[in-house]
Design an enzyme around this catalytic site. Structure first.
Site, PDB file in Angstrom:
ATOM      1  N   CYS A 286      35.884  25.075  16.350  1.00 53.82           N
ATOM      2  CA  CYS A 286      36.603  24.456  17.464  1.00 53.82           C
ATOM      3  C   CYS A 286      35.685  23.729  18.442  1.00 53.82           C
ATOM      4  O   CYS A 286      36.121  22.765  19.087  1.00 53.82           O
ATOM      5  CB  CYS A 286      37.439  25.508  18.177  1.00 53.82           C
ATOM      6  SG  CYS A 286      38.723  26.203  17.103  1.00 53.82           S
ATOM      7  N   ILE A 287      34.445  24.154  18.565  1.00 52.57           N
ATOM      8  CA  ILE A 287      33.507  23.408  19.419  1.00 52.57           C
ATOM      9  C   ILE A 287      33.175  22.068  18.787  1.00 52.57           C
ATOM     10  O   ILE A 287      33.193  21.029  19.455  1.00 52.57           O
ATOM     11  CB  ILE A 287      32.226  24.223  19.676  1.00 52.57           C
ATOM     12  CG1 ILE A 287      32.556  25.506  20.443  1.00 52.57           C
ATOM     13  CG2 ILE A 287      31.186  23.391  20.429  1.00 52.57           C
ATOM     14  CD1 ILE A 287      33.240  25.287  21.773  1.00 52.57           C
TER      15      ILE A 287
END
Length: 211
Positions: free
Chosen positions: A148-149
């Site tokens: 997700c980063i």
């Protein structure tokens, strides 16, 4: 950075810090931060939560916009085709693991969104919020670096934000994917930084805009 990449000019140009920062906090929900849950308590994530809390304390004092997200679904039918059993079983609207970690959340200050995909920007309204706030520089914190980063960093880049990722404010399950993904997005899209440097940038920004 390998010679092959550097010889082809990857990473030569710094993104830099622009006119106004905003911070996103990606998935610091207790399902990732509390070791009682199957995805929780990885050492790099614990470090990232502690450092992000320090960053946010300063950022809120300086009135920097903050957007935080958690991942949750009504049921498995609503979900994308996750290949992670623990996500399918625990990231549900009625499960305690979706609550934001209190170390990073301030009610009444942070914009909070529920995201359904990897990126905090995907169909959430965070970019609209930052447009209203005149943000041009996004500081990304949260987990996991390789998922997700990375997705949030690519979307931030795609929205034309200057994007900064402090290495010690993001975390992952294993150190290898954490480092590999930071190195890769740092070649292309973002400035990989650290908490100390970002705090200095926030202080310089505050001083420029004082009075």
């Amino acid at each position: 950075m390998s010679d092959d990449y550097s010889n082809r000019s990857y990473g030569e140009i710094a993104v830099g810090f622009g006119e106004k920062p905003g911070i996103v906090v990606v998935d610091f929900q207790i399902g990732f931060t509390d070791p009682q849950y199957p995805l929780g308590g990885a050492p790099l994530v614990t470090r990232a939560v502690d450092n992000t809390a320090k960053l946010l304390e300063v950022a809120r004092r300086y009135n920097v916009p903050v957007a935080a997200c958690y991942t949750s679904y009504m049921n498995e039918r609503e979900m994308p085709y996750w290949k992670i059993t623990a996500v399918r079983e625990t990231f549900r609207d009625d499960h305690p693991s979706i609550a934001l970690d209190p170390r990073i959340y301030q009610e009444g200050y942070d914009l909070v969104v529920c995201k359904k995909g990897p990126s905090i920007f995907f169909n959430t309204g965070v970019s609209d919020y930052f447009t209203k706030e005149r943000v041009d520089t996004v500081i990304i914190t949260g987990c996991n670096t390789s998922g997700c980063i990375r997705a949030s960093a690519i979307d931030s880049f795609s929205y034309r934000y200057r994007t900064i990722v402090p290495e010690d404010c993001v975390g992952d399950i294993e150190e290898g994917p954490h480092n590999d993904n930071l190195r890769d997005i740092g070649r292309r899209y973002v400035d990989v930084s650290n908490l100390e440097t970002v705090l200095g940038q926030l202080e310089a920004w505050r001083q420029r805009n004082a009075g």
